[in-house]
Design an enzyme around this catalytic site. Structure first.
Site, short mmCIF file in Angstrom:
data_model
loop_
_atom_site.label_atom_id
_atom_site.label_comp_id
_atom_site.label_asym_id
_atom_site.label_seq_id
_atom_site.Cartn_x
_atom_site.Cartn_y
_atom_site.Cartn_z
N ASN A 49 42.78 43.18 43.52
CA ASN A 49 42.03 42.14 42.82
C ASN A 49 41.62 42.75 41.47
OD1 ASN A 49 40.23 40.25 41.87
ND2 ASN A 49 38.71 40.56 43.50
N GLY A 80 32.19 47.24 44.51
CA GLY A 80 31.95 47.82 43.19
C GLY A 80 30.78 48.79 43.16
N GLU A 131 34.45 41.45 53.20
CA GLU A 131 33.97 42.21 52.05
C GLU A 131 32.45 42.20 52.04
OE1 GLU A 131 37.15 42.61 48.80
OE2 GLU A 131 35.91 40.88 48.36
N HIS A 147 35.51 34.53 47.00
CA HIS A 147 35.07 35.90 46.71
C HIS A 147 33.56 35.89 46.46
CE1 HIS A 147 34.52 39.73 44.68
NE2 HIS A 147 35.65 40.11 45.24
N SER A 192 34.83 48.97 47.74
CA SER A 192 34.87 50.40 47.38
C SER A 192 35.92 51.19 48.17
CB SER A 192 33.48 51.03 47.55
OG SER A 192 32.56 50.45 46.64
N LYS A 198 40.30 41.39 38.99
CA LYS A 198 39.10 40.76 38.40
C LYS A 198 39.36 40.48 36.90
CE LYS A 198 36.42 42.83 42.02
NZ LYS A 198 35.13 43.31 42.53
N GLU A 242 31.80 37.28 44.32
CA GLU A 242 31.42 37.11 42.91
C GLU A 242 31.44 35.63 42.53
OE1 GLU A 242 34.13 40.00 41.24
OE2 GLU A 242 32.96 41.60 42.17
P1 PGA Z 1 35.93 47.07 44.75
O1 PGA Z 1 36.09 45.47 44.81
O2 PGA Z 1 37.13 47.68 45.44
O3 PGA Z 1 35.88 47.39 43.29
O4 PGA Z 1 34.66 47.41 45.47
C1 PGA Z 1 36.62 44.83 45.95
C2 PGA Z 1 36.66 43.34 45.75
O5 PGA Z 1 35.74 42.78 45.12
O6 PGA Z 1 37.61 42.66 46.18
#
Ligand code: PGA
Length: 234
Positions: free
Chosen positions: A10, A163, A157, A92, A195, A12, A94
């Site tokens: 992903n 993140g 997640e 997601h 992460s 982003k 976010e």
């Molecule tokens: P990250 O993000 O690996 O940077 O923690 C995972 C995600 O949001 O899908």
């Protein structure tokens, strides 16, 4: 039949034509199976073109719940399908937290993606406050049950792990995956996200109900992403 393994990147809101060209070159050179990259909308044509004929699939990070119409700034499932898009990330955290997406919207987006024959990657996960309050299972069950779930990929997640550099332990991931497993069709791949790095991927992917990962930050670095794909498939 064994469940499919999948590692999805992903990206982003990161990248440029040049950085994405370099990343795709490195990925295509290694050409691993069982992986996909989810790119920002403007780069999807570039990604589709570069990955044509490779083993690597691609997807989008969001989609409109509407088929077409006066929805300024939105992108429909049909538009994505026209470019050969295979996966779409739906729900997601976010999107839920920063853009106020509701369970009902996630359900409508999921349905729009399924209707056109693409595969949703539905994300569920609890915040730290919800985990501390013992509500993890109730939250992920609510997010999942809002959706008419079939022929899709599920991603667990935990919001506190995204993140932050703080991944769930393999045991924490397994516990939630086992809970989710009972609520979805048997062949559903359930990915862990939050992460994941080359250094912590292997023990997480070794858990019986973890079928791969949804990778944010580490998916922007070709070697890291390829190492994570390797950890999921060997
Ligand atoms: P990250 O993000 O690996 O940077 O923690 C995972 C995600 O949001 O899908």
């Amino acid at each position: 039949m064994a469940r499919v393994r999948l590692v999805a990147g992903n990206w982003k809101m990161h990248g440029s034509r040049a950085s994405i060209a370099a990343l795709l070159d490195a990925l295509v050179k290694a050409n691993p199976r069982s992986c996909a990259v989810c790119a920002p909308f403007p780069y999807l044509a570039q990604v589709a073109e570069r990955l044509r004929g490779s083993a690597i699939a691609w997807g989008a990070q969001n989609v409109s719940e509407h088929a077409q119409g006066a929805y300024t700034g939105e992108v429909s499932a049909a538009m994505l399908a026209e470019f050969g898009c295979r996966y779409v990330i739906v729900g997601h955290s976010e999107r839920r937290q920063l853009y106020g997406e509701t369970d009902a919207q996630a359900a409508a987006k999921f349905a729009a993606v399924r209707k056109i024959g693409m595969t949703p990657i539905l994300c569920v996960g609890e915040t730290l406050a919800e985990r501390d309050a013992g509500k993890t299972e109730a939250v992920v069950a609510r997010q999942l049950d809002a959706v008419d779930f079939e022929k899709a990929v599920l991603a667990y997640e935990p919001v506190w792990a995204i993140g932050t550099g703080r991944n769930a332990t393999p045991e924490q991931a397994q516990a939630v995956h086992a809970f989710l497993r009972k609520r979805v069709p048997a062949q559903t791949p359930i990915l862990y996200g939050g992460s994941v790095k080359p250094q912590n991927a292997q023990p997480i992917f070794a858990m019986p109900d973890v079928d791969g990962g949804l990778i944010g930050g580490a998916s922007l670095v070709a070697k890291d992403f390829l190492d994570i794909v390797k950890a999921a498939t060997t």
